[in-house]
Design an enzyme around this catalytic site. Structure first.
Site, PDB file in Angstrom:
ATOM      1  N   LEU A  73       0.659  -1.091   0.011  1.00 62.63           N
ATOM      2  CA  LEU A  73       0.127   0.086  -0.009  1.00 62.63           C
ATOM      3  C   LEU A  73       0.285   1.048   0.472  1.00 62.63           C
ATOM      4  CD1 LEU A  73      -2.320  -1.491   2.568  1.00 62.63           C
ATOM      5  CD2 LEU A  73      -3.035  -0.762   0.126  1.00 62.63           C
ATOM      6  N   CYS A  77       3.903   6.867  -4.402  1.00 65.57           N
ATOM      7  CA  CYS A  77       5.385   7.860  -3.468  1.00 65.57           C
ATOM      8  C   CYS A  77       6.237   7.396  -2.810  1.00 65.57           C
ATOM      9  CB  CYS A  77       4.213   8.453  -2.474  1.00 65.57           C
ATOM     10  SG  CYS A  77       5.034   9.096  -1.119  1.00 65.57           S
ATOM     11  N   CYS A  82       7.697  10.321  -4.667  1.00 63.42           N
ATOM     12  CA  CYS A  82       8.509  11.255  -3.840  1.00 63.42           C
ATOM     13  C   CYS A  82       9.078  11.158  -2.534  1.00 63.42           C
ATOM     14  CB  CYS A  82       6.905  11.674  -3.062  1.00 63.42           C
ATOM     15  SG  CYS A  82       5.428  11.153  -3.630  1.00 63.42           S
ATOM     16  N   HIS A 132       7.466  -0.214   2.396  1.00 58.98           N
ATOM     17  CA  HIS A 132       6.210  -0.790   2.849  1.00 58.98           C
ATOM     18  C   HIS A 132       5.542  -0.919   3.383  1.00 58.98           C
ATOM     19  CE1 HIS A 132       7.003   1.000  -1.619  1.00 58.98           C
ATOM     20  NE2 HIS A 132       7.750  -0.262  -2.211  1.00 58.98           N
ATOM     21  N   PHE A 500      14.475  30.957  17.680  1.00 59.31           N
ATOM     22  CA  PHE A 500      15.656  31.346  17.056  1.00 59.31           C
ATOM     23  C   PHE A 500      16.674  29.674  16.799  1.00 59.31           C
ATOM     24  CE2 PHE A 500      19.456  34.587  16.733  1.00 59.31           C
ATOM     25  CZ  PHE A 500      18.580  34.933  16.138  1.00 59.31           C
TER      26      PHE A 500
HETATM   27  C1  COM Z   1       3.167   6.991   1.793  1.00 64.59           C
HETATM   28  C2  COM Z   1       2.243   6.040   1.133  1.00 64.59           C
HETATM   29  S1  COM Z   1       4.745   7.188   0.757  1.00 64.59           S
HETATM   30  S2  COM Z   1       0.514   6.770   2.212  1.00 64.59           S
HETATM   31  O1  COM Z   1       0.435   7.934   1.987  1.00 64.59           O
HETATM   32  O2  COM Z   1       0.911   6.579   3.297  1.00 64.59           O
HETATM   33  O3  COM Z   1      -0.770   5.933   1.942  1.00 64.59           O
END
Ligand code: COM
Length: 522
Positions: A73, A77, A82, A132, A500
């Site tokens: 899942l 990304c 990403c 993953h 700061f």
């Molecule tokens: C993020 C994947 S890399 S998810 O949005 O957490 O499923």
């Protein structure tokens, strides 16, 4: 394999995922409770939108099922997009320091043989299944969401999906089928040695010696800056001026100039108003023929071409099987509730077009789930904060200076370094902030840029722009604050407690001006 009754730990999940990625014959991964109950929604696509949407629906007491063709899942990304990009951008920032300070202070002499694109990709490939594994574990064990992975779902009708030899039905469908990179129609585009962000991590098996990047948006700047930072001489070929592509909005011209000048200072070649007309080579890329802004052509010898030319939504199956309405760029058309033209079918994330960003995907999923569970919700993503990386982190939110001047009669600017003629800001060690201190004291013109745009009449901050490191987090909150109905005034900002030194200095700089009833720039 049926894992519904098992509680795999992260190591076991890692092995399951790696095996499935290596073996195309590995079967589906089933985490389904066969109790005859009805699903409130099937999420076809378990990327960021599907995973967050399903988790939210479950949290609201509903019953979701996620189906995804990958054995994990989270979608593209963490696998190709990403997450590797952020690894590469981190590396680019480290290498940038090393190159500027080569042989000085405690830095060794710059040695390009130590900075390998291929090695960074291999580092990523060794690690990605750990993330993953966590997503699969968390979604099952903590979020209590059912799923079928490593099997491609087929849409049958608006309430039915076939997958892994089984048929699942639900009251609603949520389509999160993502998007795929587009390739320009240029002879030779299919040659070996032409990559996009996905094939880069999956297929690169040599160390590029010379890079040509096609595109002028985020992906082009980010990957181009990384390749160049490793010592691989890089040319960017872009039809539009960099950062002026349709996918980027609210890019302030001073910020853009600082970013692009910074890339040139580092030796990148930037060809704006140019486009590739042919990619040539004998089975493998050897050169790119480019039409330049003045109409002449030039050949760039190279063994590596990277395309940052955008993505198109994967809408064919939804259009063909369900007849959902699709727009001119293949995007599935939705209203603000994420409803498509077909009753009880929702679409989310990259499938509905730009911006193809994480925040949008996740919030689309949640919006769809709220509506499915009977809580009316809308999501307007027309205004959003944005960022990209070169060897810097570049962040912005709200209006540019020019947009603000078109909208308001009295705009003031709070900026560092300030723009004052003959001030010699080239030698000013400001801004100085975390991660730019060495630049500030040794190479001040490299230490970043920051600008706050304020409507003097209402005293409200209407835009913020930053080049440096570490401000992205603050921009999430700035986005919320400036887009509230009451907005954020310079007085409120100046009244905050700063930690700061901070990356963008906005609190302390505002405080220097907030005492004046008639605001002036700084
Ligand atoms: C993020 C994947 S890399 S998810 O949005 O957490 O499923």
């Amino acid at each position: 394999m049926d894992i519904s009754q098992q509680h795999l730990n992260l190591e076991q999940w890692y092995d399951v995922i790696e095996r499935a990625l290596e073996d195309p014959g590995a079967g589906p991964i089933l985490n389904v409770v066969d109790d005859g109950g009805v699903y409130d929604a099937i999420f076809l696509g378990g990327g960021a939108g599907g995973r967050f949407g399903a988790a939210y629906l479950r949290a609201m007491g509903g019953r979701p099922l996620i189906i995804d063709a990958w054995p994990f899942l989270g979608g593209s990304c963490p696998h190709q997009a990403c997450v590797p990009h952020h690894l590469f951008s981190d590396v680019a920032a480290e290498l940038d320091l090393w190159r500027w300070f080569s042989g000085q202070l405690f830095f060794p002499e710059w040695d390009p043989s130590r900075a390998s694109i291929l090695e960074m990709i291999r580092l990523f490939l060794r690690g990605r299944s750990s993330a993953h594994a966590f997503m699969n574990w968390q979604t099952k064990e903590q979020l209590e969401v059912e799923y079928v992975l490593n099997a491609r779902g087929r849409l049958v009708d608006a309430s039915t999906v076939e997958v892994a030899g089984r048929t699942f039905t639900a009251r609603n469908l949520v389509l999160g089928l993502g998007a795929s990179p587009t390739y320009p129609d240029v002879p030779g585009i299919g040659l070996a040695g032409v990559f996009d962000f996905a094939t880069l991590v999956e297929e690169l098996d040599y160390e590029p010696r010379r890079a040509v990047i096609v595109g002028g948006g985020k992906t082009a700047l980010e990957y181009g800056s990384f390749f160049h930072a490793t010592g691989c001489p890089t040319t960017i070929v872009s039809r539009s001026p960099l950062m002026r592509t349709p996918s980027l909005h609210h890019v302030d011209e001073d910020l853009r100039r600082y970013v692009v000048d910074g890339m040139r200072k580092r030796g990148m070649e930037i060809l704006e108003g140019a486009e590739p007309v042919a990619i040539e080579g004998n089975g493998k890329v050897e050169r790119v023929v480019v039409r330049l802004a003045d109409g002449s052509t030039a050949a760039i010898e190279t063994d590596f071409v990277f395309l940052g030319t955008g993505e198109r939504p994967n809408s064919a199956m939804a259009r063909e099987a369900l007849g959902v309405a699709v727009g001119p760029r293949d995007e599935v058309l939705v209203d603000k509730s994420m409803r498509t033209s077909v009753p009880s079918v929702y679409a989310i994330g990259d499938l509905i077009g730009g911006p193809m960003e994480m925040f949008k995907a996740r919030k689309c999923g949640i919006t769809a789930s709220k509506n499915i569970m009977g809580e009316p919700a809308e999501f307007d993503f027309s205004e959003f904060p944005d960022f990209l990386h070169t060897t810097y982190e570049v962040t912005w939110v709200g209006l540019t200076e020019q947009e603000a001047r078109e909208r308001f009669s009295d705009v003031i600017i709070i900026q560092m370094p300030p723009y004052v003629e003959n001030l010699d800001t080239e030698h000013l060690p400001l801004p100085c902030a975390e991660r730019t201190m060495l630049y500030a004291f040794a190479k001040p013109e490299l230490s970043g840029f920051q600008k706050l745009v304020i409507d003097a009449a209402s005293r409200r901050v209407v835009g913020a722009h930053h080049v440096g490191y570490g401000a992205k987090d603050a921009f999430q909150y700035l986005d919320h604050l400036i887009h509230r109905p009451d907005g954020l005034t310079i007085d409120e900002l100046g009244g905050m407690n700063e930690l700061f030194l901070n990356p963008e200095h906005f609190v302390q700089l505002s405080r220097l001006r907030a005492g004046r009833s008639a605001l002036v720039s700084l």
